[in-house]
Design an enzyme around this catalytic site. Sequence first.
Site, PDB file in Angstrom:
ATOM      1  N   GLY A 228       0.674  -1.291  -0.109  1.00 44.59           N
ATOM      2  CA  GLY A 228      -0.029   0.124  -0.018  1.00 44.59           C
ATOM      3  C   GLY A 228       0.834   1.430  -0.078  1.00 44.59           C
ATOM      4  O   GLY A 228       1.945   1.171   0.034  1.00 44.59           O
ATOM      5  N   GLY A 230       1.997   5.482   1.139  1.00 42.28           N
ATOM      6  CA  GLY A 230       1.927   6.373   2.314  1.00 42.28           C
ATOM      7  C   GLY A 230       3.190   5.992   3.321  1.00 42.28           C
ATOM      8  O   GLY A 230       3.855   5.091   3.005  1.00 42.28           O
ATOM      9  N   CYS A 256       5.610  -5.459   1.505  1.00 44.21           N
ATOM     10  CA  CYS A 256       5.794  -4.310   1.306  1.00 44.21           C
ATOM     11  C   CYS A 256       5.382  -3.204   2.603  1.00 44.21           C
ATOM     12  O   CYS A 256       6.043  -3.282   3.654  1.00 44.21           O
ATOM     13  CB  CYS A 256       5.292  -3.656   0.004  1.00 44.21           C
ATOM     14  SG  CYS A 256       6.238  -2.305  -0.810  1.00 44.21           S
ATOM     15  N   LEU A 257       4.307  -2.338   2.285  1.00 44.67           N
ATOM     16  CA  LEU A 257       3.780  -1.931   3.422  1.00 44.67           C
ATOM     17  C   LEU A 257       3.435  -2.725   4.805  1.00 44.67           C
ATOM     18  O   LEU A 257       3.542  -2.169   5.901  1.00 44.67           O
ATOM     19  CB  LEU A 257       2.593  -0.793   2.999  1.00 44.67           C
ATOM     20  CG  LEU A 257       1.906   0.121   4.163  1.00 44.67           C
ATOM     21  CD1 LEU A 257       3.165   1.090   4.605  1.00 44.67           C
ATOM     22  CD2 LEU A 257       0.807   0.566   3.576  1.00 44.67           C
ATOM     23  N   GLN A 260       6.147  -3.328   6.618  1.00 42.22           N
ATOM     24  CA  GLN A 260       6.572  -2.164   7.581  1.00 42.22           C
ATOM     25  C   GLN A 260       6.091  -2.073   8.645  1.00 42.22           C
ATOM     26  O   GLN A 260       6.076  -1.992   9.949  1.00 42.22           O
ATOM     27  CB  GLN A 260       6.883  -1.036   6.685  1.00 42.22           C
ATOM     28  CG  GLN A 260       7.697  -0.855   5.580  1.00 42.22           C
ATOM     29  CD  GLN A 260       7.224   0.185   4.516  1.00 42.22           C
ATOM     30  OE1 GLN A 260       6.622   0.891   4.645  1.00 42.22           O
ATOM     31  NE2 GLN A 260       8.093   0.140   3.321  1.00 42.22           N
ATOM     32  N   ASN A 298       8.844  -1.626  -5.078  1.00 44.26           N
ATOM     33  CA  ASN A 298       7.927  -0.301  -5.024  1.00 44.26           C
ATOM     34  C   ASN A 298       7.731   0.290  -3.519  1.00 44.26           C
ATOM     35  O   ASN A 298       6.708  -0.131  -2.975  1.00 44.26           O
ATOM     36  CB  ASN A 298       6.601  -0.265  -5.718  1.00 44.26           C
ATOM     37  CG  ASN A 298       5.786   1.010  -5.669  1.00 44.26           C
ATOM     38  OD1 ASN A 298       6.257   1.897  -5.277  1.00 44.26           O
ATOM     39  ND2 ASN A 298       4.629   0.805  -5.965  1.00 44.26           N
ATOM     40  N   PHE A 301       9.815   3.803   1.630  1.00 49.74           N
ATOM     41  CA  PHE A 301      10.043   3.790   3.231  1.00 49.74           C
ATOM     42  C   PHE A 301      10.819   2.565   3.632  1.00 49.74           C
ATOM     43  O   PHE A 301      10.399   1.505   2.683  1.00 49.74           O
ATOM     44  CB  PHE A 301       8.815   4.094   4.183  1.00 49.74           C
ATOM     45  CG  PHE A 301       8.061   5.320   3.909  1.00 49.74           C
ATOM     46  CD1 PHE A 301       8.581   6.323   5.051  1.00 49.74           C
ATOM     47  CD2 PHE A 301       7.402   5.686   3.030  1.00 49.74           C
ATOM     48  CE1 PHE A 301       7.872   7.627   5.083  1.00 49.74           C
ATOM     49  CE2 PHE A 301       6.672   7.032   2.744  1.00 49.74           C
ATOM     50  CZ  PHE A 301       7.228   8.106   3.989  1.00 49.74           C
ATOM     51  N   HIS A 342       7.910  -7.216  -3.862  1.00 47.43           N
ATOM     52  CA  HIS A 342       6.710  -7.828  -4.470  1.00 47.43           C
ATOM     53  C   HIS A 342       6.821  -9.157  -4.822  1.00 47.43           C
ATOM     54  O   HIS A 342       6.903  -9.171  -6.157  1.00 47.43           O
ATOM     55  CB  HIS A 342       6.032  -6.767  -5.478  1.00 47.43           C
ATOM     56  CG  HIS A 342       5.319  -5.724  -4.825  1.00 47.43           C
ATOM     57  ND1 HIS A 342       4.124  -5.069  -5.069  1.00 47.43           N
ATOM     58  CD2 HIS A 342       5.699  -4.914  -3.782  1.00 47.43           C
ATOM     59  CE1 HIS A 342       3.778  -4.184  -4.460  1.00 47.43           C
ATOM     60  NE2 HIS A 342       4.899  -3.869  -3.666  1.00 47.43           N
ATOM     61  N   GLU A 344       4.569 -11.189  -5.954  1.00 49.15           N
ATOM     62  CA  GLU A 344       3.829 -11.706  -7.231  1.00 49.15           C
ATOM     63  C   GLU A 344       4.205 -10.843  -8.534  1.00 49.15           C
ATOM     64  O   GLU A 344       3.978 -11.455  -9.512  1.00 49.15           O
ATOM     65  CB  GLU A 344       2.158 -10.901  -6.792  1.00 49.15           C
ATOM     66  CG  GLU A 344       2.114  -9.607  -7.260  1.00 49.15           C
ATOM     67  CD  GLU A 344       3.304  -8.456  -6.116  1.00 49.15           C
ATOM     68  OE1 GLU A 344       3.229  -7.225  -6.907  1.00 49.15           O
ATOM     69  OE2 GLU A 344       3.304  -8.840  -5.419  1.00 49.15           O
TER      70      GLU A 344
END
Length: 369
Positions: A228, A230, A256-257, A260, A298, A301, A342, A344
């Site tokens: 995701g 932000g 990914c997000l 984190q 991608n 952060f 990622h 996938e």
Amino acid sequence: MKLKQREKAFLLLADGSCFEGTSIGSKGTSGGEICFNTGMTGYQEVYTDPSYFGQIIVNTNAHIGNYGAVDVEQESDRPKINGLVVSEYSEIHSRHDGESTLDEYLSNHGIVGIANLDTRKIVKHIRSKGAMNAIISSEYQEIEQLKSELAKVPSMDHLELSSRVTTAEPYLMNEGAEFKVAVLDIGVKKSILSNMVDRGCELKVFPAKSTFEEMKSYNPDGYFISNGPGDPAAMPYAVETVKQILQQDKPMFGICLGHQIIALANGVSTFKMHHGHRGLNHPVKNIISGLSEVTSQNHGFAVNREEVEASDTLELTHINLNDHTVAGIRVKGKPVFSVQHHPEASPGPHDSRYLFDDFIQLIKKHRKS
């Protein structure tokens, strides 16, 4: 075919750098954090990845649009980018199953773009100066007007965006399948969900701000925390949910997000990177197996590596071979792991798809115990 007459457009960066090109996509003005993607193919999947919400994308590949657009290759319901910067822009497409030109696709979705720029120069500038806000406009030509519009663009630092791309209501996929997985949608891609469906999972996809109790009521075999957009540090609601999932000792996988958020739930901080990792060619080493993988990434952060290595609860499993940042972790003594890339890989290499199989094996093992 008569080629479209192009109007002037301008790209202004926060440090004052200004570039003149031609307008593509929708006429208008749009701003966001500027970043670059190094992928040679898969531009439509990139533009529809919710992780790019709020960002202007610079494609490093010189030629964009040559194979048009196809609805089945979308990673979400529509493009999520705030703007597009390209070098050579193809007015036509030669792909036999292309449903529209890229220009028609962008225009239909209101995406503002600019072409005929020296993207190599722009990418080198971002690599040197770092990610920053920018604005594209085919409406304004005066520098003071552009600066005024750019000033309205919020900083990505401390910006919560998942609640703007998540599903509005929970929904089921592949009902009746062998394994039940609760998905916390903080910006999930369709191909991530399809990878789990292909492995025999029934999925219940929950909105980003769902509580642990809401997810637990589904009685899942495992939990998945999605990718995701932000700043993860601006998402205490998701961190709290993951903390409560951790107490259940059920299998959990984050990408990914989501990776984190799992780190934050274990007391390890995240930080904003200089210019992030975005592309299909990032080398990662799996420390456990000793093997290296080419990955699709991608993110702007990252997880603090020193804190991971000092942690009593986390173990480093993968490292990025370009800059040695954290690319994967697992929770000691629990069936929980996550990666920064990622697996996938839509688009990208499939080197890391084994991670979905690892998640299924954790679920099977947990069921037996």
